[in-house]
Design an enzyme around this catalytic site. Structure first.
Site, PDB file in Angstrom:
ATOM      1  N   HIS A  18       0.787  -1.191  -0.053  1.00  0.00           N
ATOM      2  CA  HIS A  18       0.028  -0.032   0.022  1.00  0.00           C
ATOM      3  C   HIS A  18       0.903   1.264  -0.196  1.00  0.00           C
ATOM      4  O   HIS A  18       0.705   2.323  -0.852  1.00  0.00           O
ATOM      5  CB  HIS A  18      -0.809  -0.191   1.233  1.00  0.00           C
ATOM      6  CG  HIS A  18      -1.819   1.232   1.364  1.00  0.00           C
ATOM      7  ND1 HIS A  18      -3.259   1.264   0.949  1.00  0.00           N
ATOM      8  CD2 HIS A  18      -1.751   2.394   1.759  1.00  0.00           C
ATOM      9  CE1 HIS A  18      -3.572   2.471   1.020  1.00  0.00           C
ATOM     10  NE2 HIS A  18      -2.762   3.138   1.580  1.00  0.00           N
ATOM     11  N   GLU A  19       1.697   1.320   0.936  1.00  0.00           N
ATOM     12  CA  GLU A  19       2.566   2.330   0.869  1.00  0.00           C
ATOM     13  C   GLU A  19       3.587   2.613  -0.007  1.00  0.00           C
ATOM     14  O   GLU A  19       4.302   3.605  -0.596  1.00  0.00           O
ATOM     15  CB  GLU A  19       3.480   2.636   2.283  1.00  0.00           C
ATOM     16  CG  GLU A  19       2.619   2.544   3.465  1.00  0.00           C
ATOM     17  CD  GLU A  19       1.580   3.472   3.616  1.00  0.00           C
ATOM     18  OE1 GLU A  19       1.703   4.656   3.155  1.00  0.00           O
ATOM     19  OE2 GLU A  19       0.529   3.383   4.362  1.00  0.00           O
ATOM     20  N   HIS A  22       1.857   4.600  -2.879  1.00  0.00           N
ATOM     21  CA  HIS A  22       2.041   6.041  -2.518  1.00  0.00           C
ATOM     22  C   HIS A  22       3.347   6.278  -3.010  1.00  0.00           C
ATOM     23  O   HIS A  22       3.661   7.647  -3.644  1.00  0.00           O
ATOM     24  CB  HIS A  22       1.711   6.588  -1.103  1.00  0.00           C
ATOM     25  CG  HIS A  22       0.285   6.016  -0.831  1.00  0.00           C
ATOM     26  ND1 HIS A  22      -0.711   6.693  -1.442  1.00  0.00           N
ATOM     27  CD2 HIS A  22      -0.300   5.356   0.363  1.00  0.00           C
ATOM     28  CE1 HIS A  22      -1.750   6.384  -0.949  1.00  0.00           C
ATOM     29  NE2 HIS A  22      -1.484   5.852   0.214  1.00  0.00           N
TER      30      HIS A  22
END
Length: 411
Positions: A18-19, A22
């Site tokens: 997920h990170e 980003h």
């Protein structure tokens, strides 16, 4: 111990991916990413690579990518403050020393009049009574209390980027979770096979009713009792409704038919004969299985959210970190295949939950970016920050409530 390790790996993978979404899109847009963190709270381990510090933190409840400009810069150079300057080969300031200047005898010391480290990239002051102006390198470092922090020119800050670039950097996190789910499920299909809806016997479990009756993998079930079977669902339905009852199976094997009696075992009022569904292995089939199952998981979660908001599902039925850890532990007990499938479902869940239009979540931030796109100017950062702060406080309260529900349910 292996099951605990499995929990750590599953949660670490979901948050990391997920990170990473980003991080990759933010870096592609030219945003300075100060920190990439897995976990919250105190730091356990960290290292610096390039412009970013990679950190492992104590509490396994999420992660973050700290982008320049999202929060106020914590180090400010005040007028009248002494600063030590070190230069690169082109005469630009590459290091600004704010504390412990005496420990850097080679540094040029000035009394600062003005430091513009965002747009003009200059620092002006007095040196031996003479006014001086120096250019600052766009990647210059600030040394303060033995910690170095890279400056963030405006063009490296989150707010300087276009609406599309910022939206992409935010949306990339949830998108990465959907991609991860697809990849996990595709790999599951490649290694374990994709279920096919045919009236065939898959793998049998030794000692269970099907194996005892002589059924083997690949047998085609023509009928059960007096009812023809056209697909796997027909077999499951006939068996599940007949716990403890003898069933006459007409089976075809190698072009010949024969009959055998199978008595389903009773498990929680449901008949079981100890067989797996038939599967096939192909790259295209596995990819299709990955895509379809990711979609199915998404629809299931959306439907559950709809029932939650309409009151059909009470809040007490929600699970928090404790419940998810418990279910992950049980999935690990049932083998790698079940664990991979559960991890994929969790990844979809994480992606959808982060896209909810709630403050402090990715979805909430996307709402603010969308409003900015419509009105043509950004919302006051202080007001937006306050909304996100209140949203974060609400989420923490919700986590406490569902954690208490989990404790009562499991302990």
């Amino acid at each position: 111990m292996l099951k605990v390790l499995a929990i750590i790996l599953v949660f670490g993978l979901l948050v990391f991916i997920h990170e990473l979404g980003h991080l990759l899109l933010a870096k592609r847009a030219g945003i300075l990413c100060r920190e990439f963190a897995i976990g919250m709270g105190p730091k356990l381990f960290s290292f610096v690579k390039g412009e970013t510090r990679y950190t492992l933190r104590l509490l396994p409840i999420g992660g973050f990518v700290r982008m320049a400009g999202e929060d106020p810069e914590v180090i400010e150079i005040q007028k009248g403050q002494d600063a030590g300057l070190e230069f690169d080969s082109e005469g630009r300031v590459k290091r600004i020393i704010l504390t412990g200047i005496r420990n850097h005898p080679s540094a040029t010391v000035i009394t600062v009049e003005e430091a513009d480290l965002e747009r003009a990239l200059t620092i002006r002051g007095t040196e031996d009574g003479q006014e001086v102006v120096y250019r600052v390198h766009p990647q210059a470092m600030l040394l303060h209390q033995n910690q170095e922090t890279q400056i963030a020119p405006y063009n490296r800050q989150f707010g300087s980027k276009t609406v599309g670039q910022r939206a992409a950097a935010i949306f990339a996190g949830p998108l990465a979770n959907f991609i991860l789910a697809f990849v996990l499920l595709t790999l599951l299909g490649l290694f374990y096979g994709v279920p096919v809806d045919k009236p065939l016997i898959g793998k049998t479990i030794p000692g269970q009713p099907a194996a005892k009756a002589g059924l083997v993998q690949g047998d085609r079930v023509i009928s059960i009792g007096d009812k023809p079977t056209n697909n796997w669902k027909d077999i499951v339905e006939a068996v599940s409704k007949s716990p403890g009852r003898e069933l006459k199976f007409i089976v075809e094997r190698n072009g010949e038919q024969f009959s055998t009696i199978v008595t389903p075992a009773k498990e929680q009022n449901t008949g079981k004969i100890g067989v797996f569904s038939p599967t096939s292995k192909s790259v295209i089939g596995a990819a299709k299985y990955g895509a379809v199952t990711t979609y199915d998981f998404s629809m299931l979660i959306y439907n559950m959210l709809g029932q939650l908001f309409t009151g059909k599902v009470p809040v007490k039925e929600l699970s928090g970190p404790v419940g998810i850890f418990n279910y992950t532990y049980k999935a690990a007990e049932n083998g790698l295949g079940i664990l991979i499938q559960w991890a994929a479902a969790l990844s979809v869940n994480l992606g959808i939950m982060n896209l909810l239009p709630l403050p402090a979540l990715d979805g909430g931030r996307l709402v603010f970016i969308g409003v900015e796109a419509v009105r043509g100017r950004p919302i006051d950062p202080q007001k937006e920050g306050m909304v996100h702060f209140l949203g974060f406080a609400f989420l923490m309260l919700l986590i406490l409530v569902v954690t208490w529900n989990d404790i009562q349910r499991f302990f």
